[in-house]
Design an enzyme around this catalytic site. Structure first.
Site, mmCIF file in Angstrom:
data_model
loop_
_atom_site.group_PDB
_atom_site.id
_atom_site.type_symbol
_atom_site.label_atom_id
_atom_site.label_comp_id
_atom_site.label_asym_id
_atom_site.label_seq_id
_atom_site.Cartn_x
_atom_site.Cartn_y
_atom_site.Cartn_z
ATOM 1 N N ASP A 165 0.835 -1.211 0.000
ATOM 2 C CA ASP A 165 0.000 0.000 0.000
ATOM 3 C C ASP A 165 0.865 1.255 0.000
ATOM 4 O O ASP A 165 2.063 1.208 0.290
ATOM 5 C CB ASP A 165 -0.956 0.008 1.197
ATOM 6 C CG ASP A 165 -0.229 0.036 2.531
ATOM 7 O OD1 ASP A 165 0.762 -0.722 2.690
ATOM 8 O OD2 ASP A 165 -0.636 0.805 3.427
ATOM 9 N N GLU A 200 -0.066 -1.085 5.676
ATOM 10 C CA GLU A 200 1.011 -0.695 6.589
ATOM 11 C C GLU A 200 0.869 0.754 7.016
ATOM 12 O O GLU A 200 1.115 1.110 8.174
ATOM 13 C CB GLU A 200 2.371 -0.922 5.910
ATOM 14 C CG GLU A 200 3.578 -0.756 6.814
ATOM 15 C CD GLU A 200 4.126 0.675 6.838
ATOM 16 O OE1 GLU A 200 5.051 0.931 7.619
ATOM 17 O OE2 GLU A 200 3.623 1.530 6.081
#
Length: 206
Positions: A79, A146
Site C-alpha cells: 500500500d 502498513e
C-alpha cells in the site's frame, strides 16, 4: 507496454515499479495489486499464498548450489500514501499513477509517487523473476495496510513463513540497510478537560 523509465539498471526493477504504479494501491484498496502478484507468481510456477487481508507470500527455491541454505525472508508493503496537489484531478481508487521522468528524476504528476514501499515490491519481484541470481531460498512477504497501522502484518498467518532471517525493505536512506526491530503500539487516552471562557474573537480557517 512502452515504458517511461528507460536506461536505468537493473532494467526489470524499474519496469516492475512502473507496472505496479499503474495499479491503484492506496491503503485498504490493495486487492488489484495483490491479485497481480498472485498471477506473477503462478506465471513463474512459484509457490504463492494469499489471505483475506490481501497479504501475499511468494517462495522461490535457492539457486543451484544454494538450495540447502537457510531461507531468507524479504518483506515490504504494497500500500501507499495517497495525496495530491490542490486542483489535480486523480481518483486514487481507480487511477494508476502518471509517472514522469525529467532531468534524471522520477516523480508522479501531481500525486505521491508510492516509492514507499513500491521500490521494495519491485525489488522483490526482480529477485523472484531472475533466473541467474545466486541466492538461498527466499520467502517474499508483501503486506497490506502498513500506512494505517501495520494491519496486514498483524493479520498475516506467520505459520506460512519458515525463514528465521528477515530483511525488511522499508527504510529511509538510499543505500542503507537498517538493522533493528520495530513494532506498533496503539494507545487510547481519556482525560478530563477543563473549559475556560474566552472573550476574544474566534476565527475559522478553511
Amino acid at each position: 507496454m512502452e515504458y517511461k523509465i528507460t536506461g536505468c539498471k537493473p532494467e526489470k526493477l524499474f519496469h516492475f515499479f512502473e507496472d505496479i504504479s499503474a495499479i491503484p494501491r492506496g491503503s485498504g484498496n490493495e486487492k488489484g495489486l495483490s491479485d497481480y502478484l498472485v498471477k506473477f507468481a503462478k506465471d513463474r510456477n512459484l509457490w504463492v499464498y494469499q489471505d483475506e487481508s490481501n497479504n501475499v507470500i511468494i517462495k522461490k527455491e535457492g539457486s543451484e548450489g544454494a538450495k540447502d541454505k537457510a531461507p531468507v525472508m524479504l518483506q515490504g508493503h504494497i500500500d501507499m500514501v495517497c495525496d495530491k496537489l490542490a486542483g489535480v484531478e486523480h481518483d486514487f481508487e481507480k487511477d494508476g499513477l502518471d509517472l514522469i521522468v525529467k532531468d534524471g528524476v522520477l516523480y508522479a504528476n501531481g500525486t505521491t509517487l508510492g516509492a514507499d514501499n513500491g521500490v521494495a515490491v519491485a525489488l522483490m519481484m526482480t529477485v523472484l523473476d531472475d533466473k541467474e541470481l545466486e541466492h538461498p531460498p527466499v520467502e517474499c512477504v508483501f503486506t497490506t495496510s502498513e500506512e494505517i497501522g501495520l494491519n496486514g502484518a498483524q493479520a498475516l498467518d506467520k505459520s506460512q513463513i519458515t525463514a528465521r532471517t528477515m530483511i525488511n525493505m522499508d527504510s529511509e536512506e538510499e543505500g542503507v540497510a537498517t538493522v533493528s526491530c520495530a513494532g506498533g503500539l496503539r494507545v487510547q487516552l481519556t482525560r478530563k478537560i477543563e473549559r475556560v471562557p474566552v472573550s476574544y474573537t474566534h476565527l475559522t480557517l478553511p
